[in-house]
Design a protein around this motif. Structure first.
Motif, mmCIF file in Angstrom:
data_model
loop_
_atom_site.group_PDB
_atom_site.id
_atom_site.type_symbol
_atom_site.label_atom_id
_atom_site.label_comp_id
_atom_site.label_asym_id
_atom_site.label_seq_id
_atom_site.Cartn_x
_atom_site.Cartn_y
_atom_site.Cartn_z
ATOM 1 N N GLY A 102 0.807 -0.699 -0.066
ATOM 2 C CA GLY A 102 -0.206 -0.142 0.143
ATOM 3 C C GLY A 102 0.907 1.338 0.237
ATOM 4 N N VAL A 103 1.526 1.166 1.093
ATOM 5 C CA VAL A 103 3.419 2.052 1.002
ATOM 6 C C VAL A 103 3.799 2.761 -0.562
ATOM 7 N N LYS A 104 3.543 1.940 -1.550
ATOM 8 C CA LYS A 104 4.255 1.744 -2.336
ATOM 9 C C LYS A 104 3.023 2.833 -3.778
ATOM 10 N N VAL A 105 1.260 2.356 -3.828
ATOM 11 C CA VAL A 105 0.656 2.340 -4.410
ATOM 12 C C VAL A 105 0.877 4.084 -4.110
ATOM 13 N N PHE A 106 0.405 4.482 -2.622
ATOM 14 C CA PHE A 106 0.824 5.651 -2.005
ATOM 15 C C PHE A 106 1.590 6.551 -3.036
ATOM 16 N N ASN A 107 2.753 6.421 -2.789
ATOM 17 C CA ASN A 107 4.220 6.930 -3.617
ATOM 18 C C ASN A 107 4.209 7.421 -4.497
ATOM 19 N N TRP A 108 3.282 6.085 -5.538
ATOM 20 C CA TRP A 108 3.384 6.448 -7.107
ATOM 21 C C TRP A 108 2.409 7.704 -6.995
ATOM 22 N N LEU A 109 1.296 7.490 -6.363
ATOM 23 C CA LEU A 109 0.229 8.582 -6.217
ATOM 24 C C LEU A 109 1.094 9.736 -6.707
ATOM 25 N N PHE A 110 1.600 9.715 -5.018
ATOM 26 C CA PHE A 110 1.648 11.068 -4.657
ATOM 27 C C PHE A 110 3.590 11.645 -5.327
ATOM 28 N N THR A 111 3.881 10.365 -6.387
ATOM 29 C CA THR A 111 4.283 11.004 -7.686
ATOM 30 C C THR A 111 3.589 12.228 -8.958
ATOM 31 N N MET A 112 2.517 10.801 -8.979
ATOM 32 C CA MET A 112 1.555 12.128 -10.050
ATOM 33 C C MET A 112 1.165 13.177 -9.431
ATOM 34 N N TYR A 113 1.217 13.305 -8.130
ATOM 35 C CA TYR A 113 0.375 15.066 -7.832
ATOM 36 C C TYR A 113 1.515 15.793 -8.676
ATOM 37 N N ARG A 114 0.789 16.710 -8.864
ATOM 38 C CA ARG A 114 1.557 18.170 -8.933
ATOM 39 C C ARG A 114 2.882 18.414 -10.225
ATOM 40 N N GLY A 115 2.613 16.870 -10.860
ATOM 41 C CA GLY A 115 3.872 16.673 -11.906
ATOM 42 C C GLY A 115 3.120 16.652 -13.569
ATOM 43 N N ARG A 116 3.926 16.637 -14.332
ATOM 44 C CA ARG A 116 3.315 17.009 -15.640
ATOM 45 C C ARG A 116 3.155 15.479 -15.818
ATOM 46 N N ILE A 117 1.923 15.028 -16.281
ATOM 47 C CA ILE A 117 1.416 14.333 -16.613
ATOM 48 C C ILE A 117 1.668 13.711 -18.553
ATOM 49 N N ARG A 118 2.240 12.664 -18.815
ATOM 50 C CA ARG A 118 1.897 12.486 -20.450
ATOM 51 C C ARG A 118 1.148 10.813 -20.074
ATOM 52 N N LEU A 119 -0.084 10.809 -20.423
ATOM 53 C CA LEU A 119 -0.720 9.917 -20.212
ATOM 54 C C LEU A 119 -0.324 8.991 -22.157
ATOM 55 N N THR A 120 0.511 8.616 -21.938
ATOM 56 C CA THR A 120 1.219 7.707 -22.789
ATOM 57 C C THR A 120 0.768 5.848 -22.696
ATOM 58 N N THR A 121 0.808 5.005 -23.449
ATOM 59 C CA THR A 121 0.752 3.892 -23.099
ATOM 60 C C THR A 121 1.075 2.712 -22.174
ATOM 61 N N PRO A 122 2.493 3.194 -21.567
ATOM 62 C CA PRO A 122 2.491 2.845 -20.233
ATOM 63 C C PRO A 122 2.769 3.174 -19.217
ATOM 64 N N MET A 123 1.536 4.867 -18.973
ATOM 65 C CA MET A 123 1.243 5.473 -17.895
ATOM 66 C C MET A 123 -0.696 4.818 -18.057
ATOM 67 N N LEU A 124 -1.153 4.417 -19.159
ATOM 68 C CA LEU A 124 -1.961 3.830 -18.409
ATOM 69 C C LEU A 124 -1.726 2.334 -18.238
ATOM 70 N N TRP A 125 -0.985 1.526 -18.397
ATOM 71 C CA TRP A 125 -1.111 0.364 -18.164
ATOM 72 C C TRP A 125 -1.113 0.044 -16.281
ATOM 73 N N PHE A 126 -0.317 1.637 -15.755
ATOM 74 C CA PHE A 126 -0.032 2.012 -14.358
ATOM 75 C C PHE A 126 -1.228 1.997 -13.855
ATOM 76 N N LEU A 127 -2.259 3.254 -14.999
ATOM 77 C CA LEU A 127 -3.212 3.435 -14.218
ATOM 78 C C LEU A 127 -4.223 1.759 -13.760
ATOM 79 N N GLY A 128 -4.732 1.064 -15.671
ATOM 80 C CA GLY A 128 -5.026 0.123 -14.989
ATOM 81 C C GLY A 128 -4.894 -1.100 -14.136
ATOM 82 N N PHE A 129 -2.571 -1.131 -13.309
ATOM 83 C CA PHE A 129 -3.041 -1.615 -11.901
ATOM 84 C C PHE A 129 -2.499 -1.031 -10.876
ATOM 85 N N VAL A 130 -3.257 0.360 -11.579
ATOM 86 C CA VAL A 130 -3.513 0.274 -9.534
ATOM 87 C C VAL A 130 -5.814 -0.211 -9.604
#
Lengths: 662, 120, 189
Positions: free
Chosen positions: A361-389
């Motif tokens: 759970g700690v790891k998932v939150f850290n990934w989400l906090f990384t995204m927060y206030r980041g300049r996100i590009r929704l490329t295919t790898p990011m979609l796979w990540f979101l599907g994972f979450v």
């Protein structure tokens, strides 16, 4: 059953087995004919079969893993179709015995060959580059590891060709069912020996990459400056090193029961079948963490790059990996809460299981906090990540539910359990592997994958996965037992099985899109070339090389000062003395060697001989392997020198290409 | 010839000491077990203790553990091995012993209730 | 990579392999622990093992481990003939150990107490037999090392391999300490 009992007449076997035999034989013949017509045997031998370059070995792992995944998906399709079609009077098209062989093969192939193959492929491709090294610690052993893995894959397919049956025991082959009395045919023996051979390969790889990470990092790269993929891999490698010997010993004991009449796990003569279950899960639980940790590593890299932000909470991520690694040795009983242990034992392991979930759970939150206030590009790898979450969270809480022994007693061996672990493996390992595949594809081939087709593939996989497995959660809670080929019509469950079947069809469509993506991208490679070596504006060292990297990886050993080593170089606007300008030195690299491939071939013979009790052949094969190893390990000169001029020429060409792209 | 990193402290004294200690520990364990003077449980503890002592002797005097130059990766890997070993061995014995828990005869109920601290 | 760095790397790799062997033996040990009372009406450890015999075996192996250490000391002095002599003695003692073990196995089988008799005997033969298989591999390794050192002398390569062999051989003696103590001594008590 002995070899003389085996019928090679395809008409003596069921249609299914004959079909599998035909496909395999035809596939191999087509490959041989193709290579001969294109006059590519020399190229294949020089560039691939005898190479010690981990980048090439990594590609081979992924190719074998992909082929095995297709076979595993075929098995899955057969199971879904069978359960969707059979209800009430109709018994579907698979009889019980074949259904059991199919689910056994499905699990074994997916875990040992598809998932492990993808993982080792990623290790080979990425670890040396990410730590700034030119090779792994033991290049020849790396080649042997791959060929042992391939040998195991061959053996498991030969089961259908010679013998016409596989084990019908489930992917872990519990005794006494897997013992000689209840499984007298060669099926279980094929299972044992293909896993023993592949298992030795895994163990050797574990040692190899551990030493690589500990001893071959670039100067300045302390452990706390390594990319998180390397940390995650380190955890996985530690687990491989300490868990796989348990598997080797346990499979060995089962083999001794079957071939030498021993009584480790028989139900009489003082055997104890429950000891097998205890030992196999003492390995089995670390195994699933072996699979998931590298996937977590992939996500750490992908999320940081596509959020244009450094990963949140590096130190806590490292601690989480360490905790997960350690704790995964303390939970294995949760796979057999119902085997009769008392409350104290069950409670201890139940609590440990719940605790380990917290670290993830700690790891998932850290990934989400990384995204927060980041300049996100929704490329295919990011979609796979979101599907994972999404999916991993569902599966994860299902797991926490089952960590309570009292609840587990209700859902043990039901379809709820099946849904849980598929969610973890598909949502976690497979989605992670796909994210990694898409992310690093341009690095190793020199051109990008088609984004549109990638997104189509993702959506088919995600929706297909949910359609295939949500029904299974529901069915499990309603009491559906796993591994049954037929459920009574009066239960009214057929509708859910049909939905699951449709889900699988969607997944297959997703796979279709991935194959199409590969073909289309290759055809369009002129337009989507990666000339700069850094198509995603990456953060770690592999992006500092050309795409594909030169065979020596780095002309000059990088000098690392920060985490996200390459990002630091780009930010400081100095191109770094080690990227582009330093005086070229000669480089020593390992020569090719045919012995890895030869040992692989001899291992197939050894396994085959063990299965069919051809002791003379087995002894000969073993002796040959020892001889080959002795010859190779006695060689003193195993390297060759790359002249500085060659290095200079390659680096200049890369600098020019980069200039073009800019 | 360049010396290996572990070779700086090896000499004859080390090996002879290790050998003599090992022989003594072996004989001590042997005569304790064969003699039968102690209760079986005590023999068990003594023999295991002597085995562990000999393990340490051989680790230090023959395998030169702890004499690496830093970073001490071999020591680290060894410690991990011990931890995993302890977990798997102790855990397995605990589990396997416990598997018949629910099949114990009724006569044992009182004893179990007391052992487990179950309050009525 | 410097010669020293290469040696450190190779030693760590081999050491890690030895640790995996520790886990392998641990699995066999714990299986023995669980099965050692499952004699299925047959004889148990107290009836089957000859204590003086096992003591001799143990001292043979221990001595060969010590002699192996002497080989390494000779290697450091670059004394090639002394190395070969020490290796020869190590081999003889190791082979004697193996011979005694095979004799014991043969006797048990002849008496009808083979590995097929009970869970206890299966576990015993496998645990001790796996150790014996490792010893056999070690003896083959001595042969190869002797041939290499005989022909090429004590080069950095052959010296490195000799050190790895010594780690292997010492490790096998360590495992035997536990077989001796837990299987034979505790079995007899």
């Amino acid at each position: 059953m002995s070899l003389s009992d085996v019928s090679f007449n395809p008409f003596d076997h069921s249609l299914l087995v004959a079909g599998a035999q035909f496909t395999m034989v035809f596939g191999v013949i087509a490959l041989v004919v193709g290579l001969t017509l294109l006059k590519k045997w020399g190229w294949l031998w020089r560039e691939w079969l005898t190479t010690l370059d981990p980048k090439r070995i990594g590609v081979m792992y992924i190719v074998v893993a992909a082929i095995m995944m297709l076979r595993g998906l075929g098995d899955a399709a057969m199971m879904r179709a069978q359960q969707a079609l059979s209800a009430g009077g109709s018994t579907g098209f698979l009889d019980s015995d074949h259904f059991q062989q199919v689910f056994t093969a499905h699990g074994t192939i997916m875990i040992f060959f598809a998932a492990m193959g993808l993982i080792f492929g990623l290790f080979n491709l990425l670890i040396p580059l990410m730590i700034g090294a030119r090779d792994v610690a033991f290049p020849f052993m790396n080649s042997v590891s791959f060929w042992l893995f391939a040998a195991g894959a061959v053996l498991i397919n030969v089961a259908l060709l010679v013998g016409g049956e596989f084990g019908a025991t489930g992917w872990l082959a519990y005794p006494p069912l897997s013992g000689l009395e209840y499984s007298p045919g060669p099926g279980v023996d094929y299972w044992i020996w293909s896993l023993q051979v592949a298992g030795v390969g895994s163990l050797l790889s574990g040692i190899n990459f551990l030493v690589t990470i500990l001893k071959m990092r670039a100067p300045g790269m302390t452990l706390m400056k390594m990319p998180l993929f390397v940390w995650s891999s380190l955890g996985s490698l530690v687990l491989i090193i300490f868990a796989f010997p348990i598997l080797t010993a346990t499979l060995g004991m089962l083999a001794l029961d079957r071939t030498m009449g021993m009584h480790f796990f028989t139900s009489d003569f003082g055997g104890n079948p429950m000891m097998y279950i205890n030992l196999i899960w003492a390995w089995g639980h670390p195994e699933v963490y072996i699979l998931i940790l590298p996937a977590f590593g992939v996500f750490s890299e992908v999320v940081a790059t596509f959020s244009r932000k450094r990963l949140f909470g590096y130190t806590s991520m490292v601690w989480a990996i360490g905790a997960i690694t350690f704790l995964s040795f303390l939970v294995w009983l949760h796979h057999f809460f119902t085997m009769g242990a008392g409350a104290n034992v069950n409670a201890f392991f139940g609590i440990m299981t719940a605790v380990i979930a917290v670290r993830t759970g700690v790891k998932v939150f850290n990934w989400l906090f990384t995204m927060y206030r980041g300049r996100i590009r929704l490329t295919t790898p990011m979609l796979w990540f979101l599907g994972f979450v999404l999916t991993f969270t569902i599966g994860g809480v299902a797991g926490v539910l089952m960590s309570v022994p009292a609840i587990d007693f209700q859902v043990h061996n039901s379809l709820f359990l099946v849904a849980h672990f598929h969610t973890m493996i598909i949502g976690g390992v497979v989605f992670g592997a796909f994210a990694g595949y898409t992310y690093w594809f341009p690095k190793f081939t020199g051109f990008k994958l088609n984004e549109t087709l990638g997104k189509w593939a993702f959506w088919c996989w995600l929706i297909g996965f949910l359609a295939a497995f949500i029904p299974l959660y529901i069915l499990g809670l309603m009491g559906a037992t796993r591994r049954l080929d037929h459920y009574d019509a009066s239960l009214g469950w057929q509708g859910l099985f049909v939905v699951a079947g449709v889900g699988l069809a969607l997944i297959m469509a997703g796979v279709g899109f991935q194959i199409l993506q590969l073909v289309v991208s290759w055809l369009q490679r002129g337009t989507n070339r990666d000339l700069s070596g850094d198509p995603w504006d990456g953060r770690t060292l592999e992006w500092s090389t050309s795409s594909p990297p030169p065979f020596y990886n780095f002309a000059t050993t990088p000098q690392v000062t920060d985490r996200d080593a390459f990002w630091a170089v780009k930010e400081s606007a100095s191109s770094g003395s080690w990227v582009g300008k330093a005086k070229r030195e000669t480089i020593r690299l390992p020569k090719n060697s045919p012995f890895g491939c030869i040992i692989g071939g001899l291992s197939i013979i050894l396994g085959f001989a063990a299965i069919w009790h051809l002791w003379w052949l087995g002894a000969l094969a073993l002796l040959s392997i020892i001889t080959v190893l002795t010859i190779r390990l006695s060689e003193d000169e195993t390297e060759y020198t790359v002249p500085a001029k060659t290095v200079q020429a390659i680096e200049t060409a890369f600098a020019q290409k980069k200039g073009q792209q800019a | 010839m360049e010396k290996t990193s572990k070779s700086q402290h090896m000499n004859l004294t080390t090996y002879v000491t290790g050998f003599l200690l090992s022989v003594m520990l072996t004989l001590a364990a042997y005569f304790t077990a064969v003699d039968g003077a102690l209760a079986p449980r005590s023999i068990g503890i003594v023999v295991v203790g002597l085995a562990i002592a000999q393990l340490l002797v051989q680790l230090v005097f023959f395998l030169h553990l702890g004499r690496e130059t830093k970073p001490r990766h071999q020591l680290l890997v060894f410690c991990f091995t011990l931890v995993v070993l302890a977990i798997v061995v102790y855990g397995s014995i605990w589990i396997m012993d416990n598997l018949n828990y629910n099949m114990m005869p009724h006569e044992m109920d009182e004893q179990l209730i007391e052992e487990e601290g179950i309050y009525r | 990579m410097t010669e020293l760095a290469a040696t450190v790397k190779t030693t760590l790799g081999f050491w890690t392999y030895l640790m995996t062997d520790v886990i392998l033996f641990a699995t066999l040990f714990v299986t023995y622990a669980v099965l050692h009372t499952n004699t299925f009406g047959g004889p148990g450890p107290d009836e089957l093992f000859s204590m003086p015999f096992v003591l001799v075996e143990t001292l043979l192996l221990l001595t060969s481990s010590f002699i192996c250490g002497l080989a390494i000391l000779a290697m450091q002095r670059q004394a090639k003939q002394a190395v070969l002599a020490a290796l020869a003695v190590t081999f003889v003692l190791g082979a004697a150990f193996l011979g005694m073990e095979l004799y014991e196995f043969n006797k048990l089988v002849d008496e009808g107490n083979s590995w097929q008799r009970s869970g206890f005997l299966s576990a015993f033969f496998t645990l001790v037999g796996t150790h014996g298989a490792h010893i056999t591999a070690g003896l083959i390794w001595i042969g190869v090392m002797a041939a290499q050192i005989g022909r090429r002398g004590l080069t950095p390569h052959t010296s490195r391999r000799l050190v790895l062999f010594s780690l292997f051989w010492h490790f096998l003696d360590v495992v035997w300490i536990f077989i001796f103590s837990l299987v034979y001594l505790l079995g007899a008590a």
